[in-house]
Design a protein around this motif. Structure first.
Motif, PDB file in Angstrom:
ATOM      1  N   ASN A   1     -69.231  12.689  55.591  1.00 59.99           N
ATOM      2  CA  ASN A   1     -70.384  12.869  56.474  1.00 59.99           C
ATOM      3  C   ASN A   1     -71.071  14.212  56.235  1.00 59.99           C
ATOM      4  O   ASN A   1     -72.304  14.304  56.203  1.00 59.99           O
ATOM      5  N   LEU A   2     -70.268  15.270  56.048  1.00 59.65           N
ATOM      6  CA  LEU A   2     -70.826  16.625  55.955  1.00 59.65           C
ATOM      7  C   LEU A   2     -71.648  16.857  54.698  1.00 59.65           C
ATOM      8  O   LEU A   2     -72.622  17.612  54.729  1.00 59.65           O
ATOM      9  N   VAL A   3     -71.280  16.210  53.566  1.00 64.45           N
ATOM     10  CA  VAL A   3     -72.058  16.466  52.350  1.00 64.45           C
ATOM     11  C   VAL A   3     -73.501  15.975  52.498  1.00 64.45           C
ATOM     12  O   VAL A   3     -74.393  16.472  51.812  1.00 64.45           O
ATOM     13  N   GLY A   4     -73.711  15.052  53.434  1.00 62.50           N
ATOM     14  CA  GLY A   4     -75.076  14.584  53.678  1.00 62.50           C
ATOM     15  C   GLY A   4     -75.813  15.391  54.734  1.00 62.50           C
ATOM     16  O   GLY A   4     -77.010  15.233  54.925  1.00 62.50           O
ATOM     17  N   LYS A   5     -75.075  16.291  55.432  1.00 63.88           N
ATOM     18  CA  LYS A   5     -75.671  17.043  56.547  1.00 63.88           C
ATOM     19  C   LYS A   5     -75.809  18.540  56.257  1.00 63.88           C
ATOM     20  O   LYS A   5     -76.687  19.203  56.790  1.00 63.88           O
ATOM     21  N   ALA A   6     -74.885  19.080  55.457  1.00 65.28           N
ATOM     22  CA  ALA A   6     -74.851  20.528  55.231  1.00 65.28           C
ATOM     23  C   ALA A   6     -75.528  20.901  53.918  1.00 65.28           C
ATOM     24  O   ALA A   6     -75.633  20.096  52.998  1.00 65.28           O
ATOM     25  N   ASP A   7     -75.993  22.147  53.852  1.00 67.04           N
ATOM     26  CA  ASP A   7     -76.568  22.676  52.605  1.00 67.04           C
ATOM     27  C   ASP A   7     -75.468  23.287  51.727  1.00 67.04           C
ATOM     28  O   ASP A   7     -75.568  23.286  50.504  1.00 67.04           O
ATOM     29  N   HIS A   8     -74.430  23.824  52.395  1.00 67.81           N
ATOM     30  CA  HIS A   8     -73.293  24.417  51.689  1.00 67.81           C
ATOM     31  C   HIS A   8     -72.020  23.938  52.367  1.00 67.81           C
ATOM     32  O   HIS A   8     -71.912  23.994  53.595  1.00 67.81           O
ATOM     33  N   LEU A   9     -71.047  23.488  51.590  1.00 67.23           N
ATOM     34  CA  LEU A   9     -69.767  23.038  52.129  1.00 67.23           C
ATOM     35  C   LEU A   9     -68.655  23.884  51.518  1.00 67.23           C
ATOM     36  O   LEU A   9     -68.393  23.815  50.319  1.00 67.23           O
ATOM     37  N   VAL A  10     -68.025  24.715  52.368  1.00 71.42           N
ATOM     38  CA  VAL A  10     -66.903  25.554  51.931  1.00 71.42           C
ATOM     39  C   VAL A  10     -65.618  24.767  52.161  1.00 71.42           C
ATOM     40  O   VAL A  10     -65.351  24.324  53.283  1.00 71.42           O
ATOM     41  N   ILE A  11     -64.838  24.575  51.112  1.00 76.44           N
ATOM     42  CA  ILE A  11     -63.571  23.853  51.244  1.00 76.44           C
ATOM     43  C   ILE A  11     -62.427  24.830  50.980  1.00 76.44           C
ATOM     44  O   ILE A  11     -62.389  25.500  49.946  1.00 76.44           O
ATOM     45  N   GLY A  12     -61.515  24.931  51.954  1.00 81.19           N
ATOM     46  CA  GLY A  12     -60.401  25.875  51.834  1.00 81.19           C
ATOM     47  C   GLY A  12     -59.074  25.212  52.139  1.00 81.19           C
ATOM     48  O   GLY A  12     -58.983  23.998  52.325  1.00 81.19           O
ATOM     49  N   GLY A  13     -58.029  26.028  52.218  1.00 84.69           N
ATOM     50  CA  GLY A  13     -56.696  25.521  52.524  1.00 84.69           C
ATOM     51  C   GLY A  13     -56.150  24.650  51.414  1.00 84.69           C
ATOM     52  O   GLY A  13     -56.634  24.652  50.280  1.00 84.69           O
ATOM     53  N   GLY A  14     -55.125  23.875  51.738  1.00 90.00           N
ATOM     54  CA  GLY A  14     -54.514  22.989  50.758  1.00 90.00           C
ATOM     55  C   GLY A  14     -55.496  21.968  50.201  1.00 90.00           C
ATOM     56  O   GLY A  14     -55.370  21.525  49.055  1.00 90.00           O
ATOM     57  N   MET A  15     -56.502  21.617  51.021  1.00 85.61           N
ATOM     58  CA  MET A  15     -57.522  20.661  50.584  1.00 85.61           C
ATOM     59  C   MET A  15     -58.220  21.116  49.311  1.00 85.61           C
ATOM     60  O   MET A  15     -58.531  20.313  48.436  1.00 85.61           O
ATOM     61  N   ALA A  16     -58.487  22.419  49.257  1.00 87.45           N
ATOM     62  CA  ALA A  16     -59.220  22.964  48.101  1.00 87.45           C
ATOM     63  C   ALA A  16     -58.445  22.715  46.807  1.00 87.45           C
ATOM     64  O   ALA A  16     -59.044  22.461  45.749  1.00 87.45           O
TER      65      ALA A  16
END
Length: 400
Positions: free
Chosen positions: A211-226
């Motif tokens: 959902n967020l990639v369609g709503k945000a201009d920048h997506l910071v991914i951190g933690g184990g997910m990254a």
């Protein structure tokens, strides 16, 4: 001019002399019969006080724990009455059932300036089944329904969903604040929008990222997910927590982000160590140079500098999850540096910042920035589902 809200607030209702059935979340932690954290009680006070001030009679509906339809003394809301009365500063009566004779007598005896707390709605199995007859029994007690429990709005239960269709309904102050904050962050935000998503696993946040990639201009991914995203891009992540089986999914999300014009920000440098333990010093390496026997436990200074720069140019930020293992020093540094920048920009009037989720709130409080966000949601699952773009039954019922 702001668009009209699809739901009514307390201000839109004539409450004088009316019994206002008010759904609240006072599912508070207890120890030895005492409330150990008053946060949820404090958050419902504006609604209850405003109903009283308008001449209404607040009758509180709430759940406590998960009794699964059984009556259990250790999950009675009677234990919360005293703390609630102390916080409210006016009389709070208690009824030993939320429907039937006890509830009716409690409502009938309620005088101006008093509040009535009804027993745990989940002592009835019909509550979680969103049973129409049970909702009708609740609705028969009052004149108006007010939902102030955004944290329970993702559940289609009798006291959050079915009842809202049986009485004139409105949102309480906390519900109103949550909805306005989230609408401001994701519905019609000021751009650029930065979304920060962290946490251990991509698998728990697939809908959110999609959902967020369609709503945000920048997506910071951190933690184990990254790490999962880095591995999907061919980076060696050593012994780091990583869902290698989700590489294809990660690549699909990256492709979707690129198509939507959303910049995905992954670590450029990382803090590494061979075990998760507190230590004096920290070793940073380029993200492409993690040894096979090491774990990536936090982002490095180059990454935080880039994230800070991105935040400085943003107008709206929404956060769900930390950048590293913030509970263990020194792997808190990336998350804390980012929180410091968010606080600076928010307090400077340059940024609308909204955060939610258990780990996120814990990190914010640990960094002592509890007062430095525009809005911090304590709603947990409901906050996450809203960010995922899902319809929340409790909110939809108010809109209808």
């Amino acid at each position: 001019m702001a668009a009209a809200k699809p739901w009514k607030t307390v201000d839109d209702m004539d409450l004088a002399g009316k019994v206002v059935l008010t759904r609240v979340d006072i599912n508070v932690p207890m120890e030895d019969g005492r409330v150990t954290d008053m946060t949820r009680i404090e958050r419902i006070l504006p609604t209850v006080k405003d109903i009283l001030a308008a001449g209404g009679k607040p009758v509180l509906l709430a759940h406590f724990g998960r009794p699964k339809g059984d009556v259990r003394a250790d999950m009675s809301l009677g234990m919360v009455r005293e703390a609630l009365e102390g916080a409210l500063g006016s009389p709070v009566k208690f009824a030993a059932n939320c429907i039937g004779a006890d509830a009716k007598q409690g409502v009938a005896a309620l005088e101006a300036g008093e509040t009535l707390l009804l027993e745990n709605t989940r002592f009835h199995a019909e509550e979680t089944k969103n049973d129409a007859m049970f909702a009708a029994s609740l609705a028969a007690l009052g004149d108006i329904y007010c939902n102030d429990a955004f944290s329970a709005a993702h559940r289609a239960h009798a006291s959050t969903e079915a009842i809202a269709r049986l009485l004139p309904a409105c949102a309480g102050r906390l519900m109103q604040a949550e909805l306005e904050a989230l609408e401001g962050a994701l519905g019609a935000p000021e751009r650029p929008v930065v979304a920060v998503v962290g946490g251990a696993k991509v698998s728990t946040k697939l809908d959110l990222l999609g959902n967020l990639v369609g709503k945000a201009d920048h997506l910071v991914i951190g933690g184990g997910m990254a790490n999962t995203f880095l591995a999907a891009k061919g980076v060696n992540v050593g012994k780091s927590l990583c869902e290698h089986d989700l590489a294809d999914t990660a690549r699909e999300i990256l492709a979707k982000a690129e198509a939507a014009g959303c910049e995905v920000i992954l670590p450029q440098d990382v803090a590494i160590w061979d075990k998760l333990e507190s230590r004096e010093t920290v070793e940073y390496v380029d993200v492409n140079e993690c040894p096979d026997d090491m774990m990536m436990l936090d982002v490095g200074p180059r990454t935080t500098a880039y994230i800070s720069q991105t935040i400085q140019s943003a107008k709206t930020l929404i956060m769900n999850g930390p950048l590293g293992v913030f509970e263990v020093v020194p792997f808190h540094k990336g998350t804390f540096d980012m929180l410091n920048e968010i606080a600076r920009q928010t307090n400077g009037g340059n940024l609308i910042s909204v955060a939610g989720g258990g780990d996120t709130v814990a990190a914010i409080n640990l960094a002592d920035h509890g007062d430095d966000f525009s809005y911090i949601s304590t709603a947990g699952g409901a906050f996450l589902e809203w960010m995922e773009g899902k319809t929340l039954p409790g909110v939809a019922a108010l809109e209808d």
